[in-house]
Write a protein that holds these residues in place. Structure first.
Motif, PDB file in Angstrom:
ATOM      1  N   CYS A 108      32.508 -13.521 -44.134  1.00  0.00           N
ATOM      2  CA  CYS A 108      31.174 -13.259 -44.707  1.00  0.00           C
ATOM      3  C   CYS A 108      31.191 -13.222 -46.231  1.00  0.00           C
ATOM      4  N   GLY A 109      32.331 -13.540 -46.838  1.00  0.00           N
ATOM      5  CA  GLY A 109      32.370 -13.671 -48.293  1.00  0.00           C
ATOM      6  C   GLY A 109      32.615 -12.390 -49.063  1.00  0.00           C
ATOM      7  N   THR A 110      33.246 -11.409 -48.443  1.00  0.00           N
ATOM      8  CA  THR A 110      33.539 -10.160 -49.147  1.00  0.00           C
ATOM      9  C   THR A 110      34.436 -10.447 -50.352  1.00  0.00           C
ATOM     10  N   GLU A 111      33.988  -9.998 -51.519  1.00  0.00           N
ATOM     11  CA  GLU A 111      34.723 -10.271 -52.757  1.00  0.00           C
ATOM     12  C   GLU A 111      35.947  -9.376 -52.924  1.00  0.00           C
ATOM     13  N   ARG A 112      35.771  -8.112 -52.605  1.00  0.00           N
ATOM     14  CA  ARG A 112      36.810  -7.121 -52.924  1.00  0.00           C
ATOM     15  C   ARG A 112      37.041  -6.257 -51.693  1.00  0.00           C
ATOM     16  N   LEU A 113      38.284  -6.163 -51.232  1.00  0.00           N
ATOM     17  CA  LEU A 113      38.631  -5.322 -50.088  1.00  0.00           C
ATOM     18  C   LEU A 113      39.799  -4.431 -50.485  1.00  0.00           C
ATOM     19  N   LEU A 114      39.705  -3.160 -50.108  1.00  0.00           N
ATOM     20  CA  LEU A 114      40.795  -2.206 -50.312  1.00  0.00           C
ATOM     21  C   LEU A 114      41.307  -1.779 -48.948  1.00  0.00           C
ATOM     22  N   PHE A 115      42.588  -2.070 -48.688  1.00  0.00           N
ATOM     23  CA  PHE A 115      43.228  -1.687 -47.432  1.00  0.00           C
ATOM     24  C   PHE A 115      44.062  -0.432 -47.652  1.00  0.00           C
ATOM     25  N   LEU A 116      43.878   0.548 -46.763  1.00  0.00           N
ATOM     26  CA  LEU A 116      44.619   1.799 -46.865  1.00  0.00           C
ATOM     27  C   LEU A 116      45.724   1.824 -45.825  1.00  0.00           C
ATOM     28  N   GLY A 117      46.940   1.971 -46.303  1.00  0.00           N
ATOM     29  CA  GLY A 117      48.085   2.016 -45.413  1.00  0.00           C
ATOM     30  C   GLY A 117      48.605   3.427 -45.243  1.00  0.00           C
ATOM     31  N   SER A 118      49.914   3.574 -45.233  1.00  0.00           N
ATOM     32  CA  SER A 118      50.554   4.871 -45.034  1.00  0.00           C
ATOM     33  C   SER A 118      51.945   4.820 -45.640  1.00  0.00           C
ATOM     34  N   SER A 119      52.415   5.953 -46.123  1.00  0.00           N
ATOM     35  CA  SER A 119      53.745   5.986 -46.733  1.00  0.00           C
ATOM     36  C   SER A 119      54.857   5.752 -45.720  1.00  0.00           C
ATOM     37  N   PRO A 168      40.472 -10.991 -54.999  1.00  0.00           N
ATOM     38  CA  PRO A 168      41.106  -9.794 -55.554  1.00  0.00           C
ATOM     39  C   PRO A 168      41.163  -8.625 -54.567  1.00  0.00           C
ATOM     40  N   TRP A 169      41.755  -8.861 -53.415  1.00  0.00           N
ATOM     41  CA  TRP A 169      41.930  -7.800 -52.427  1.00  0.00           C
ATOM     42  C   TRP A 169      43.179  -6.996 -52.779  1.00  0.00           C
ATOM     43  N   ILE A 170      43.160  -5.707 -52.471  1.00  0.00           N
ATOM     44  CA  ILE A 170      44.262  -4.828 -52.856  1.00  0.00           C
ATOM     45  C   ILE A 170      44.601  -3.843 -51.733  1.00  0.00           C
ATOM     46  N   SER A 171      45.772  -3.213 -51.847  1.00  0.00           N
ATOM     47  CA  SER A 171      46.217  -2.215 -50.869  1.00  0.00           C
ATOM     48  C   SER A 171      46.639  -0.941 -51.586  1.00  0.00           C
ATOM     49  N   ALA A 231      41.140   8.285 -56.057  1.00  0.00           N
ATOM     50  CA  ALA A 231      42.088   7.232 -56.402  1.00  0.00           C
ATOM     51  C   ALA A 231      41.628   5.869 -55.891  1.00  0.00           C
ATOM     52  N   CYS A 232      40.997   5.850 -54.726  1.00  0.00           N
ATOM     53  CA  CYS A 232      40.494   4.588 -54.173  1.00  0.00           C
ATOM     54  C   CYS A 232      39.451   3.963 -55.099  1.00  0.00           C
ATOM     55  N   LEU A 233      38.510   4.768 -55.547  1.00  0.00           N
ATOM     56  CA  LEU A 233      37.496   4.250 -56.457  1.00  0.00           C
ATOM     57  C   LEU A 233      38.135   3.817 -57.773  1.00  0.00           C
ATOM     58  N   PHE A 234      39.094   4.597 -58.252  1.00  0.00           N
ATOM     59  CA  PHE A 234      39.789   4.248 -59.487  1.00  0.00           C
ATOM     60  C   PHE A 234      40.461   2.886 -59.360  1.00  0.00           C
ATOM     61  N   LEU A 235      41.123   2.631 -58.235  1.00  0.00           N
ATOM     62  CA  LEU A 235      41.802   1.358 -58.034  1.00  0.00           C
ATOM     63  C   LEU A 235      40.814   0.203 -57.930  1.00  0.00           C
ATOM     64  N   LEU A 236      39.712   0.419 -57.237  1.00  0.00           N
ATOM     65  CA  LEU A 236      38.699  -0.631 -57.138  1.00  0.00           C
ATOM     66  C   LEU A 236      38.147  -0.994 -58.510  1.00  0.00           C
ATOM     67  N   ASP A 237      38.051  -0.018 -59.379  1.00  0.00           N
ATOM     68  CA  ASP A 237      37.521  -0.249 -60.721  1.00  0.00           C
ATOM     69  C   ASP A 237      38.557  -0.814 -61.690  1.00  0.00           C
ATOM     70  N   ASN A 238      39.856  -0.548 -61.438  1.00  0.00           N
ATOM     71  CA  ASN A 238      40.847  -0.794 -62.478  1.00  0.00           C
ATOM     72  C   ASN A 238      42.052  -1.641 -62.098  1.00  0.00           C
ATOM     73  N   TYR A 239      42.229  -1.964 -60.811  1.00  0.00           N
ATOM     74  CA  TYR A 239      43.472  -2.626 -60.417  1.00  0.00           C
ATOM     75  C   TYR A 239      43.226  -3.938 -59.687  1.00  0.00           C
ATOM     76  N   GLY A 241      46.126  -6.620 -58.159  1.00  0.00           N
ATOM     77  CA  GLY A 241      47.493  -7.106 -58.064  1.00  0.00           C
ATOM     78  C   GLY A 241      47.931  -7.162 -56.620  1.00  0.00           C
ATOM     79  N   PRO A 242      48.962  -7.952 -56.293  1.00  0.00           N
ATOM     80  CA  PRO A 242      49.419  -8.092 -54.911  1.00  0.00           C
ATOM     81  C   PRO A 242      50.209  -6.893 -54.397  1.00  0.00           C
ATOM     82  N   THR A 243      50.794  -6.115 -55.308  1.00  0.00           N
ATOM     83  CA  THR A 243      51.629  -4.990 -54.896  1.00  0.00           C
ATOM     84  C   THR A 243      50.781  -3.828 -54.401  1.00  0.00           C
ATOM     85  N   GLN A 244      51.160  -3.271 -53.245  1.00  0.00           N
ATOM     86  CA  GLN A 244      50.489  -2.057 -52.795  1.00  0.00           C
ATOM     87  C   GLN A 244      50.764  -0.940 -53.796  1.00  0.00           C
TER      88      GLN A 244
END
Length: 336
Positions: A108-119, A168-171, A231-239, A241-244
């Motif tokens: 559907c053309g989502t520009e930005r996705l943030l995936f949340l994983g686990s340590s 620009p998807w991120i984790s 932190a999630c909002l901060f990353l969406l605004d500022n990061y 990169g491919p690295t989680q």
């Protein structure tokens, strides 16, 4: 679909932003944070409204909603006993959720996705504190390896989309989370909510002896869920990169020290016994958060303050957990 030219900047607060899992511990905290920030077109769906393991339903829903941004916080989660007992469920459900949401977002053309994983994605015996580049460098903790593999697949999925489509998807990889909205059920809860419930009940019942799982020696890091949301909002605004990106406090404590803080908060003064026949899990799990803090982000909640905040929320809602309890035996706590 082709990639977009993207330089990290505050995301559009008026764009449709879909939070998958918005009623869970993490998702609800993210939803609150986005509301505070003035996001005007938040979208989410309960499990009754949309089963994220149903691929056709997810695609149809995303086509109708058309989110510009997606935060993938939905997951099947549980403590050490649940993960060790039902590994196939944790593997299968999480893979399906992640794949369906990511594929539908792409379609559907989502520009930005943030995936949340686990340590738990990191090796059991990774050098401490754990840096992001330790991913896939050693054996996983066997008690939750199926869940960890599913989360690793999510990270690879994000990286694959970046490589193939230039999006620009991120984790983000949070440490152990806790706070208002946590799962305090007898079965499946993590170490901190399980302790809060056990110690609170002991105080209410006048008990003078509590038994905790393991030796008490494993070291764990704990992050308040409201800090994770920030932190999630901060990353969406500022990061971008491919690295989680590891998200935590950079500080840990032993499980025994954690028990002491819970006892202090609840007012429990009785004996504490450790059942060493039960598993400890990974000896230590402390994230290196220098990548995130180097961008300027810091957590706001100390552990003592956060436990008091979580205890107050639990005491306000504890009857709902009692009402939902089953006849299954207590699961103990999971050293996630």
């Amino acid at each position: 679909m082709t990639g977009v030219d993207y330089t990290p900047a505050p995301i559009d607060r008026d764009a449709v932003t879909y939070v998958a899992g918005h009623r869970g511990l993490v998702g609800s905290a993210i939803w609150r944070r986005l509301e505070q920030e003035g996001f005007s077109r938040l979208a989410g769906s309960s499990h009754a409204e949309l089963d994220l393991t149903d691929r056709d339903a997810v695609f149809a829903h995303f086509e109708a909603v058309g989110p510009r941004y997606v935060i993938l916080a939905a997951a099947k989660v549980g403590g050490i006993l649940a993960n060790d007992t039902y590994p196939a469920d944790f593997w299968s459900v999480n893979l399906r959720i992640q794949t369906n949401v990511m594929d539908a977002a792409l379609a559907c053309g989502t520009e930005r996705l943030l995936f949340l994983g686990s340590s738990c994605i990191y090796p059991k015996l990774a050098p401490q504190p754990i840096t992001e580049d330790r991913l896939l460098t050693g054996h996983l903790e066997p008690t939750n390896d199926a869940y960890a593999i599913a989360k690793i697949a999510g990270i690879i999925g994000v990286q694959a989309v970046r490589r193939q489509y230039g999006l620009p998807w991120i984790s983000a990889m949070p440490t152990n989370l806790y706070g208002p909205g946590d799962n305090f059920a007898l079965v499946g809860s993590h170490v901190l909510p399980a302790m809060i419930r056990r110690y609170d009940a002991a105080v209410a019942e006048g008990a003078t002896r509590i038994t905790n799982w393991g030796t008490g020696r494993p070291r764990r890091e704990f992050l308040h869920v409201d800090d994770m949301a920030d932190a999630c909002l901060f990353l969406l605004d500022n990061y971008d990169g491919p690295t989680q990106v590891n998200v935590g406090t950079g500080k840990d404590c032993t499980i025994a020290e954690l028990a002491g803080l819970v006892a202090e908060a609840t007012g429990y003064t009785g004996e504490v016994v450790w059942d060493t026949t039960k598993p400890d899990g990974t000896p230590q799990k402390l994230l290196d958060v220098s990548l995130l803090t180097g961008m300027g982000w810091r957590p706001r909640h100390g552990l003592r303050e956060g436990i008091a905040d979580t205890l107050a929320w639990y005491r306000e809602h504890r009857q709902s957990f009692r009402d939902s309890d089953t006849e299954q035996p207590r699961s103990g706590e999971g050293h996630a």
